[in-house]
Design a protein around this motif. Structure first.
Motif, PDB file in Angstrom:
ATOM      1  N   ALA A  24      84.146  52.412  53.135  1.00  0.00           N
ATOM      2  CA  ALA A  24      82.871  52.493  53.862  1.00  0.00           C
ATOM      3  C   ALA A  24      81.816  51.646  53.158  1.00  0.00           C
ATOM      4  N   PRO A  25      80.840  51.129  53.918  1.00  0.00           N
ATOM      5  CA  PRO A  25      79.759  50.360  53.290  1.00  0.00           C
ATOM      6  C   PRO A  25      78.812  51.293  52.539  1.00  0.00           C
ATOM      7  N   SER A  26      78.154  50.773  51.523  1.00  0.00           N
ATOM      8  CA  SER A  26      77.143  51.559  50.798  1.00  0.00           C
ATOM      9  C   SER A  26      76.105  50.600  50.246  1.00  0.00           C
ATOM     10  N   LEU A  27      74.928  51.132  49.982  1.00  0.00           N
ATOM     11  CA  LEU A  27      73.843  50.295  49.463  1.00  0.00           C
ATOM     12  C   LEU A  27      74.310  49.575  48.194  1.00  0.00           C
ATOM     13  N   ARG A 132      89.455  45.859  58.199  1.00  0.00           N
ATOM     14  CA  ARG A 132      89.015  44.505  58.601  1.00  0.00           C
ATOM     15  C   ARG A 132      87.513  44.311  58.473  1.00  0.00           C
ATOM     16  N   ARG A 133      86.742  45.403  58.478  1.00  0.00           N
ATOM     17  CA  ARG A 133      85.284  45.268  58.475  1.00  0.00           C
ATOM     18  C   ARG A 133      84.783  44.628  57.187  1.00  0.00           C
ATOM     19  N   ARG A 134      83.840  43.724  57.308  1.00  0.00           N
ATOM     20  CA  ARG A 134      83.183  43.106  56.144  1.00  0.00           C
ATOM     21  C   ARG A 134      81.699  43.004  56.460  1.00  0.00           C
ATOM     22  N   THR A 135      80.851  43.086  55.453  1.00  0.00           N
ATOM     23  CA  THR A 135      79.430  42.789  55.667  1.00  0.00           C
ATOM     24  C   THR A 135      79.266  41.275  55.673  1.00  0.00           C
ATOM     25  N   GLU A 136      78.736  40.738  56.769  1.00  0.00           N
ATOM     26  CA  GLU A 136      78.600  39.286  56.935  1.00  0.00           C
ATOM     27  C   GLU A 136      77.127  38.898  56.798  1.00  0.00           C
ATOM     28  N   ARG A 137      76.798  38.132  55.769  1.00  0.00           N
ATOM     29  CA  ARG A 137      75.373  37.830  55.518  1.00  0.00           C
ATOM     30  C   ARG A 137      74.956  36.444  55.972  1.00  0.00           C
ATOM     31  N   LEU A 138      75.907  35.612  56.425  1.00  0.00           N
ATOM     32  CA  LEU A 138      75.556  34.252  56.878  1.00  0.00           C
ATOM     33  C   LEU A 138      75.057  34.302  58.326  1.00  0.00           C
ATOM     34  N   ILE A 223      65.754  37.369  58.136  1.00  0.00           N
ATOM     35  CA  ILE A 223      65.592  38.823  58.287  1.00  0.00           C
ATOM     36  C   ILE A 223      66.345  39.613  57.225  1.00  0.00           C
ATOM     37  N   GLU A 224      67.197  38.926  56.455  1.00  0.00           N
ATOM     38  CA  GLU A 224      68.021  39.604  55.438  1.00  0.00           C
ATOM     39  C   GLU A 224      67.212  39.957  54.194  1.00  0.00           C
ATOM     40  N   ARG A 225      67.735  40.951  53.441  1.00  0.00           N
ATOM     41  CA  ARG A 225      67.238  41.221  52.097  1.00  0.00           C
ATOM     42  C   ARG A 225      67.419  39.955  51.261  1.00  0.00           C
ATOM     43  N   GLU A 226      66.469  39.665  50.367  1.00  0.00           N
ATOM     44  CA  GLU A 226      66.624  38.494  49.508  1.00  0.00           C
ATOM     45  C   GLU A 226      67.502  38.867  48.313  1.00  0.00           C
ATOM     46  N   CYS A 280      76.147  43.276  59.856  1.00  0.00           N
ATOM     47  CA  CYS A 280      75.511  43.358  58.540  1.00  0.00           C
ATOM     48  C   CYS A 280      74.407  44.415  58.577  1.00  0.00           C
ATOM     49  N   PRO A 281      74.560  45.511  57.823  1.00  0.00           N
ATOM     50  CA  PRO A 281      73.437  46.457  57.714  1.00  0.00           C
ATOM     51  C   PRO A 281      72.313  45.793  56.910  1.00  0.00           C
ATOM     52  N   VAL A 282      71.077  46.041  57.295  1.00  0.00           N
ATOM     53  CA  VAL A 282      69.924  45.444  56.590  1.00  0.00           C
ATOM     54  C   VAL A 282      68.906  46.564  56.381  1.00  0.00           C
ATOM     55  N   THR A 283      68.504  46.812  55.131  1.00  0.00           N
ATOM     56  CA  THR A 283      67.655  47.996  54.919  1.00  0.00           C
ATOM     57  C   THR A 283      66.371  47.750  54.112  1.00  0.00           C
ATOM     58  N   HIS A 284      66.143  46.510  53.632  1.00  0.00           N
ATOM     59  CA  HIS A 284      64.910  46.352  52.832  1.00  0.00           C
ATOM     60  C   HIS A 284      63.668  46.642  53.677  1.00  0.00           C
ATOM     61  N   PRO A 323      85.435  44.709  46.387  1.00  0.00           N
ATOM     62  CA  PRO A 323      86.252  45.753  45.733  1.00  0.00           C
ATOM     63  C   PRO A 323      85.656  47.152  45.808  1.00  0.00           C
ATOM     64  N   ARG A 324      86.502  48.136  45.576  1.00  0.00           N
ATOM     65  CA  ARG A 324      86.075  49.534  45.521  1.00  0.00           C
ATOM     66  C   ARG A 324      86.586  50.165  44.234  1.00  0.00           C
ATOM     67  N   ARG A 325      85.908  51.257  43.820  1.00  0.00           N
ATOM     68  CA  ARG A 325      86.332  51.998  42.634  1.00  0.00           C
ATOM     69  C   ARG A 325      87.697  52.641  42.905  1.00  0.00           C
TER      70      ARG A 325
HETATM   71  C1  FMN Z   1      72.712  52.306  53.416  1.00  0.00           C
HETATM   72  C2  FMN Z   1      73.175  50.880  53.311  1.00  0.00           C
HETATM   73  C3  FMN Z   1      72.254  49.864  53.075  1.00  0.00           C
HETATM   74  C4  FMN Z   1      72.652  48.532  53.006  1.00  0.00           C
HETATM   75  N1  FMN Z   1      71.705  47.547  52.890  1.00  0.00           N
HETATM   76  C5  FMN Z   1      72.082  46.249  52.932  1.00  0.00           C
HETATM   77  C6  FMN Z   1      71.098  45.215  52.942  1.00  0.00           C
HETATM   78  O1  FMN Z   1      69.896  45.456  52.939  1.00  0.00           O
HETATM   79  N2  FMN Z   1      71.546  43.931  52.994  1.00  0.00           N
HETATM   80  C7  FMN Z   1      72.888  43.615  53.026  1.00  0.00           C
HETATM   81  O2  FMN Z   1      73.234  42.445  53.079  1.00  0.00           O
HETATM   82  N3  FMN Z   1      73.834  44.593  53.016  1.00  0.00           N
HETATM   83  C8  FMN Z   1      73.460  45.873  52.990  1.00  0.00           C
HETATM   84  N4  FMN Z   1      74.411  46.869  53.019  1.00  0.00           N
HETATM   85  C9  FMN Z   1      75.833  46.499  52.989  1.00  0.00           C
HETATM   86  C10 FMN Z   1      76.425  46.665  51.575  1.00  0.00           C
HETATM   87  O3  FMN Z   1      75.882  45.729  50.682  1.00  0.00           O
HETATM   88  C11 FMN Z   1      77.953  46.518  51.678  1.00  0.00           C
HETATM   89  O4  FMN Z   1      78.440  47.572  52.451  1.00  0.00           O
HETATM   90  C12 FMN Z   1      78.656  46.552  50.338  1.00  0.00           C
HETATM   91  O5  FMN Z   1      78.299  45.446  49.568  1.00  0.00           O
HETATM   92  C13 FMN Z   1      80.188  46.556  50.501  1.00  0.00           C
HETATM   93  O6  FMN Z   1      80.634  45.422  51.196  1.00  0.00           O
HETATM   94  P1  FMN Z   1      81.438  45.544  52.560  1.00  0.00           P
HETATM   95  O7  FMN Z   1      80.543  46.230  53.541  1.00  0.00           O
HETATM   96  O8  FMN Z   1      81.755  44.123  52.961  1.00  0.00           O
HETATM   97  O9  FMN Z   1      82.677  46.328  52.300  1.00  0.00           O
HETATM   98  C14 FMN Z   1      74.036  48.203  53.125  1.00  0.00           C
HETATM   99  C15 FMN Z   1      74.955  49.228  53.364  1.00  0.00           C
HETATM  100  C16 FMN Z   1      74.534  50.546  53.477  1.00  0.00           C
HETATM  101  C17 FMN Z   1      75.524  51.625  53.805  1.00  0.00           C
END
Ligand code: FMN
Length: 341
Positions: A24-27, A132-138, A223-226, A280-284, A323-325
């Motif tokens: 799962a994704p995490s901050l 398959r899910r990845r956070t895509e920042r491009l 719009i992304e976090r820096e 891509c989740p974005v939270t800043h 990677p994950r723990r």
């Molecule tokens: C609560 C939360 C906040 C996040 N905030 C950001 C963010 O602001 N910018 C970003 O690029 N990714 C953000 N992410 C994505 C994480 O950075 C990402 O899930 C983590 O690096 C693991 O990578 P993966 O999602 O590709 O497995 C966030 C994810 C979560 C769950």
């Protein structure tokens, strides 16, 4: 109610489900979860040692991250024909306790006489999307058939306990401006910066955000976090981002809302992945009262929790996942008898 053997998945099934849940994704990939396996239940705790005090002082995003893992777990087990009943925020002397899960084999005859003996096709596909899910920042291309996708995502988010809105194209420039303002402020915040630098750009630990997944200088989206510049580059120089911007909000801002919003985030991300969309989740922009008020002004209602960029990836996804723990650091047994199964 069956015996423990009938109401608990075996050890291998549980371990592989927890391993998938931890995708799962995490901050900042902080992975702030702990699972405790008892004889009759699995309990999810947040790990306060992994809170990011300068970025997330209330632990809101820590709980939200745990919510994504909770939904991932349920999805992984459903695909193995186990349904889970979740008690969220159970009574516990431990404030880090977030949810208790009890299980039922789908092919057990149930009291209700329901015939839910097989996982649904959608359930199986969502479970397959986890890996398959990845956070895509491009930058991304625009997602096709957005209205029908949004209608589905709104239903799923609402069912999970959150509200989903689309930020209109007209608001995009204002959103980019607000993002730049917040990033400018953060550049002067030494606590935030040292946390960001600790968690990003390294590859020594199985946590944090690797440089390969962070945009190289000049490739970032406004719009992304820096982040510190990384090594991900767009194949088309100067590419403009055409991702749709979605916003998840909740009615109130309690720990239960955060947990459920994390579950909603998970179902949205997995559904998009299943449909071939990058996310891509974005939270800043939800980390200060100013920018939260600004976002609320765009949608008119709710407490903004997470923005999500959704679109089509224009460069191939990395083969290597972030990677994950190891499981030994996140899954523990409460009773020795659980070990023998
Ligand atoms: C609560 C939360 C906040 C996040 N905030 C950001 C963010 O602001 N910018 C970003 O690029 N990714 C953000 N992410 C994505 C994480 O950075 C990402 O899930 C983590 O690096 C693991 O990578 P993966 O999602 O590709 O497995 C966030 C994810 C979560 C769950």
């Amino acid at each position: 109610m069956g015996t423990p053997a009938e109401s608990m998945p075996d050890r291998r099934t549980l371990e592989s489900a927890v391993a998938l849940a931890c995708r799962a994704p995490s901050l900042h990939n902080s992975q702030p979860w702990r699972w405790i396996l008892g004889a009759h239940a699995l309990t999810l705790y947040c790990d306060n040692d992994r809170i990011l005090p300068a970025t997330d002082p209330s632990g809101r995003q820590m709980v939200l991250s745990c919510g994504t893992a909770l939904h991932h777990l349920r999805t992984a087990l459903a695909a193995q024909r186990w349904s889970s009943e979740i008690e969220r925020m159970p009574r516990s002397p431990d404030r880090q306790c977030l949810a208790t899960l009890r299980f039922r084999r789908l092919d057990e005859s149930s009291d209700t006489g329901s015939s839910d003996t097989e996982p649904s096709d959608t359930g199986v596909r969502l479970a397959a999307a986890i890996a398959r899910r990845r956070t895509e920042r491009l930058p991304m291309a625009a997602p096709p058939e957005l209205p029908s996708t949004v209608t589905l995502l709104q239903e799923l988010a609402e069912h999970a306990g959150a509200r989903l809105d689309v930020i209109g194209e007209d608001e995009r420039a204002a959103l980019d401006d607000m993002s730049r303002r917040i990033s400018g402020k953060r550049r002067a915040d030494s606590g935030y910066l040292s946390e960001l630098n600790w968690w990003t750009g390294h590859a020594i630990f199985p946590e944090g955000v690797p440089a390969e997944t962070l945009p190289a200088a000049g490739s970032a989206v406004a719009i992304e976090r820096e982040f510190p510049p990384g090594r991900a580059t767009s194949e088309t120089a100067g590419e403009v981002d055409h991702a749709a911007i979605l916003l998840l909000s909740t009615a109130t801002d309690l720990r239960l809302d955060w947990l459920r919003c994390g579950e909603a985030l998970s179902v949205v991300l997995l559904t998009c992945t299943d449909r071939g969309l990058a996310t891509c989740p974005v939270t800043h922009l939800t980390e200060s009262e100013d920018s939260r008020a600004f976002l609320r002004g765009l949608t008119g209602d709710g407490v903004p929790q997470v923005l999500i960029r959704v679109g089509i990836r224009t460069s191939p996804a990395s083969e290597t996942p972030t990677p994950r723990r190891p499981l030994s650091e996140v899954l523990f047994r409460e009773h020795p008898e659980a070990d023998s199964r």
